[in-house]
Scaffold this motif. Structure first.
Motif, short mmCIF file in Angstrom:
data_model
loop_
_atom_site.label_atom_id
_atom_site.label_comp_id
_atom_site.label_asym_id
_atom_site.label_seq_id
_atom_site.Cartn_x
_atom_site.Cartn_y
_atom_site.Cartn_z
N ARG A 37 0.72 -1.26 -0.09
CA ARG A 37 -0.06 -0.05 0.06
C ARG A 37 0.86 1.35 0.01
NH1 ARG A 37 -3.53 -0.08 5.18
NH2 ARG A 37 -1.32 0.44 5.87
N TYR A 38 0.73 2.03 -0.74
CA TYR A 38 1.16 3.52 -0.90
C TYR A 38 2.69 3.53 -1.44
CZ TYR A 38 -2.77 4.77 2.23
OH TYR A 38 -3.98 5.15 2.45
N TYR A 39 3.00 2.11 -1.90
CA TYR A 39 4.49 2.21 -2.31
C TYR A 39 4.58 2.71 -3.90
CZ TYR A 39 9.33 0.61 -2.97
OH TYR A 39 10.53 0.69 -3.41
N ARG A 40 5.41 3.66 -3.84
CA ARG A 40 5.68 4.21 -5.35
C ARG A 40 7.35 4.38 -5.51
NH1 ARG A 40 3.78 9.11 -7.45
NH2 ARG A 40 3.28 8.05 -9.05
N VAL A 41 7.72 4.16 -6.76
CA VAL A 41 9.11 4.08 -6.93
C VAL A 41 9.55 5.60 -7.17
CG1 VAL A 41 10.97 3.30 -8.56
CG2 VAL A 41 9.22 1.73 -8.21
N GLN A 42 10.71 5.70 -6.68
CA GLN A 42 11.23 7.20 -6.82
C GLN A 42 11.90 7.32 -7.89
OE1 GLN A 42 9.90 9.33 -4.74
NE2 GLN A 42 8.98 7.83 -3.25
N ASP A 43 11.33 7.75 -9.09
CA ASP A 43 12.21 7.77 -10.41
C ASP A 43 12.09 9.23 -10.68
OD1 ASP A 43 12.61 8.03 -12.93
OD2 ASP A 43 12.88 5.75 -12.90
N LYS A 44 13.30 9.84 -10.95
CA LYS A 44 13.33 11.30 -11.18
C LYS A 44 12.52 11.85 -12.37
CE LYS A 44 17.41 13.11 -8.95
NZ LYS A 44 18.64 11.95 -9.25
N ALA A 45 12.83 10.88 -13.59
CA ALA A 45 12.21 11.19 -14.73
C ALA A 45 10.68 11.23 -14.87
CB ALA A 45 12.84 10.07 -15.74
N PHE A 46 10.16 10.34 -13.99
CA PHE A 46 8.83 10.15 -13.90
C PHE A 46 8.05 10.65 -12.62
CE2 PHE A 46 9.62 7.52 -17.35
CZ PHE A 46 8.66 7.29 -18.04
N ARG A 47 8.76 11.51 -11.96
CA ARG A 47 8.17 12.09 -10.82
C ARG A 47 6.77 13.13 -10.57
NH1 ARG A 47 13.18 15.26 -10.46
NH2 ARG A 47 12.76 16.88 -11.50
N HIS A 48 7.07 13.82 -12.32
CA HIS A 48 5.60 14.37 -12.43
C HIS A 48 4.53 13.28 -12.64
CE1 HIS A 48 7.51 12.97 -16.11
NE2 HIS A 48 6.01 13.16 -16.69
N VAL A 49 4.55 12.15 -12.89
CA VAL A 49 3.34 11.29 -12.95
C VAL A 49 2.51 11.15 -11.72
CG1 VAL A 49 2.68 8.99 -13.59
CG2 VAL A 49 4.35 9.92 -14.83
#
Ligand code: ADP
Length: 635
Positions: free
Chosen positions: A584-596
């Motif tokens: 739950r609430y896990y999101r990958v920290q990816d700079k290129a996709f942080r606006h998603v």
């Protein structure tokens, strides 16, 4: 040394530049042995690990068995300093010099449970010292020859010089109180960063950077007292190729005497021990770091020993299970009993899998609740560990750490409650808004105001997005409350997939979505919920890949289950994230996709829905290449 410092410590031991072998105190069987130990011993890991210590070291038994036994009995360490020893290394008898310690390791109750054998090989150092004495003897001989046989100085001097030149260690000889460089070998030139221009110069002229450092005074003292000086790991700063460079040296300053015993010079033999010193410093630093981070994070540690059948918990670990005594703890009696009844089955099942090398490769990473044995308090704990196996894949040891995450869990709970409440409140106005927009859309169909029709169309799309989001949140809180309800009905899986794809395309998509041909699969499941799983996987594939790339959906029967896959050509997922995506609430920290945008609940909900159907969900991915998300449902 404390063995229970966990996996970090284990890693340090493994890569330590000192030979380390940990023996069980009762059986003297070797439980851990690092690479350096094997290198010094000249034996294979199998020859030592799990064996009674004197089996592989039969050749040394007669000399040291008593000492080792005494360590176990008395609890006093045994030190052997530069002892000469015959070892059978790689099948060959070799005489070596070693410095070693048999150090007792006690548990919290003060009992000796292990013996740590630390070994350093000193063959090189001792040999260089021996080389000095041979050289010295030669020097004496040369002197004697010089005075007695009345030979020309050049003859014996040349012989001595040749000897110095060939020595395996750096050497210089200084003459007179003013310390004039007389003989210097190549190794010493290299060490000092000088060349033969220093011959004939005084110490201060030749190596001015050393003036003010302790060396000159020491040389002078040796000259005046006639006594040899041994320097161990002394720091010196030399100028090498124009730059100041720090080094550590083991050296000997030996007075050079004439036949009357009169000192007329000083000889220096030195070895550079920078690497050794740095490796030791790193080791010390690493130890301190492990200790400090353990303290700072309030980490508890555990160490389970399958060979000895024991389990050690440090104080913090006991605290997290609400145990205040210092006595023995057991897996069944303390660990299993200390688990919250709702988590007991899940955790013991995971541990069974962790011990099966083929299943989890020994990696343990879980969250569970404990109920304090004595205080009955419920605490949330995150435990991380590693099982170490022998060559036959039998578990030998299970080491790890535990962290109190009660606070974090409570925060999460509050966040959940809040989100649940807000979503619930938002649902009613949102439903009315939806109805109004639909009504407006109907009306606008009849008008020719295309601008307004477009605006309403857009508003409708945004409202649908918002509704999906709010429904997601509501589902999370329903799930939390155990209120998720599965309403099975028969339907054709690939028809449903096509419907979801069509809906996505209708909403305007930036990707090519392809559905592979496959069989018609009839299943019985909750149609709406499975639709939301497919929709979520598709939406993610769109979100986490570049526009115009291809997304392929397939549906087939694999080992008696219906399997759906969604493949994208997007950013992919790293191994360590893949294991946690469904949390739950896990999101990958990816700079290129942080606006998603996203909240990290889509996959969590999907996994819950699939699992409530008795199915499975998983991902295969290569970072940079793309991912394939699969789920399967029983037929
Ligand atoms: P959200 O997308 O709302 O953040 P999800 O639970 O759907 O939440 O996904 C969790 C995380 O998994 C995402 O934040 C993203 O980092 C990663 N993820 C999901 N699907 C993919 C995919 N197809 N490719 C790469 N990463 C993905």
């Amino acid at each position: 040394m404390q063995l229970t410092d966990g996996e970090n410590l284990y890693a340090i031991v493994r890569s330590a530049p000192i030979g380390i072998c940990i023996l069980d105190a009762a059986t003297l069987k070797a439980e851990i042995v690092n690479d350096k130990f094997l290198e010094i011993a000249g034996k294979s890991r199998e020859a030592i690990l799990g064996k009674w210590y004197w089996e592989p070291f039969a050749e040394a038994r007669a000399y040291y068995e008593k000492a080792l036994t005494a360590v176990v009995k008395s609890g006093e360490p045994y030190y052997a300093d530069e002892v000469e020893l015959m070892l059978v290394r790689h099948g060959r008898e070799e005489w070596i010099f070693v410095t070693f310690v048999y150090a007792p390791v006690k548990n919290d109750a003060g009992e000796i449970v292990k013996v740590a054998v630390w070994v350093l090989e000193n063959t090189q150092q001792v040999k260089s010292r021996q080389a000095i004495s041979i050289l010295n003897e030669q020097l004496g001989n040369a002197n004697r020859e010089l005075s007695t046989a009345n030979e020309g100085l050049a003859g014996s001097d040349a012989r001595f010089r040749a000897l110095v030149q060939d020595a395996p260690v750096a050497i210089f000889v200084l003459r007179g109180r003013e310390m004039i460089f007389e003989t210097v070998n190549d190794l010493m030139y290299r060490m000092l960063g000088k060349d033969n221009e220093i011959i004939g110069k005084t110490y201060a002229e030749a190596v001015p950077e050393l003036v003010g450092q302790p060396f000159f005074e020491l040389l002078d003292k040796v000259y005046l007292t006639g006594e040899t000086f041994y320097g161990s790991e002394v720091k010196g700063t030399l100028t090498i190729e124009g730059k100041a460079k720090d080094g550590y040296f083991n050296f000997i300053y030996k007075p050079v005497k004439d036949e009357t015993g009169q000192v007329y010079g000083v000889m220096c033999v030195a070895i550079d021990v920078l690497e050794q010193v740095e490796a030791r410093k790193q080791l010390e630093q690493a130890y301190t770091q492990v200790r400090l981070s353990k303290e700072a994070a309030q980490l508890g540690t555990f160490d389970m020993d399958m060979l000895a059948g024991t389990m050690e918990w440090d104080r913090r670990c006991r605290e997290l299970f609400g145990i205040s005594h210092e006595g023995e703890v057991t897996y069944e009696g303390d660990f299993v009993q200390g688990l919250h009844p709702d988590d007991r089955e899940r955790i013991t099942r995971i541990i069974d899998d962790v011990f099966d090398r083929g299943k989890m490769n020994g990696v343990y990473d879980v969250e569970y609740r404990t109920v304090g044995m004595e205080d009955q308090r419920v605490r949330w704990v995150r435990a991380k560990g590693q099982v170490y196996f022998d060559e036959q894949n039998r578990p030998l040891r299970f080491i790890g750490s535990v962290l109190d995450i009660t606070e974090q869990k409570q925060d999460e709970q509050r966040k959940n409650d809040f989100i649940g409440m807000v979503s619930h409140e938002l649902k009613t106005p949102l439903t009315s808004l939806n109805a109004m927009v639909q009504l407006a859309q109907q009306k606008l169909k009849k008008s020719n105001d295309t601008f307004l029709a477009n605006v309403m169309e857009n508003a409708g799309r945004q409202l649908r997005k918002m509704t999906t989001m709010i429904n997601g949140f509501l589902n999370v809180s329903r799930l939390e409350a155990g209120k998720i309800h599965i309403d099975p009905q028969p339907f054709t899986l690939d028809d449903l997939i096509r419907e979801v794809i069509d809906e996505l395309i209708l909403g305007g998509t930036t990707h090519q979505i392809v559905m592979e041909d496959g069989p018609k699969i009839k299943i019985s499941a909750d149609r709406d919920k499975i639709a939301s799983v497919i929709s979520n996987l598709l939406n993610n594939a769109v979100k986490y890949s570049l526009r115009d790339t291809c997304i392929t959906v397939a549906c087939r029967i694999v080992s008696g289950a219906a399997e759906v896959s969604v493949r994208d050509e997007g950013i992919g997922i790293r191994q360590e994230d893949a294991a946690r995506l469904f949390e739950r609430y896990y999101r990958v920290q990816d700079k290129a996709f942080r606006h998603v945008s996203g909240f990290g609940i889509g996959l969590y909900l999907s996994a819950e829905i699939v699992e409530h159907h008795g199915g499975r969900i998983w991902v295969e991915s290569q970072p940079g290449k793309g991912s394939i998300f699969y789920f399967s449902l029983p037929l």
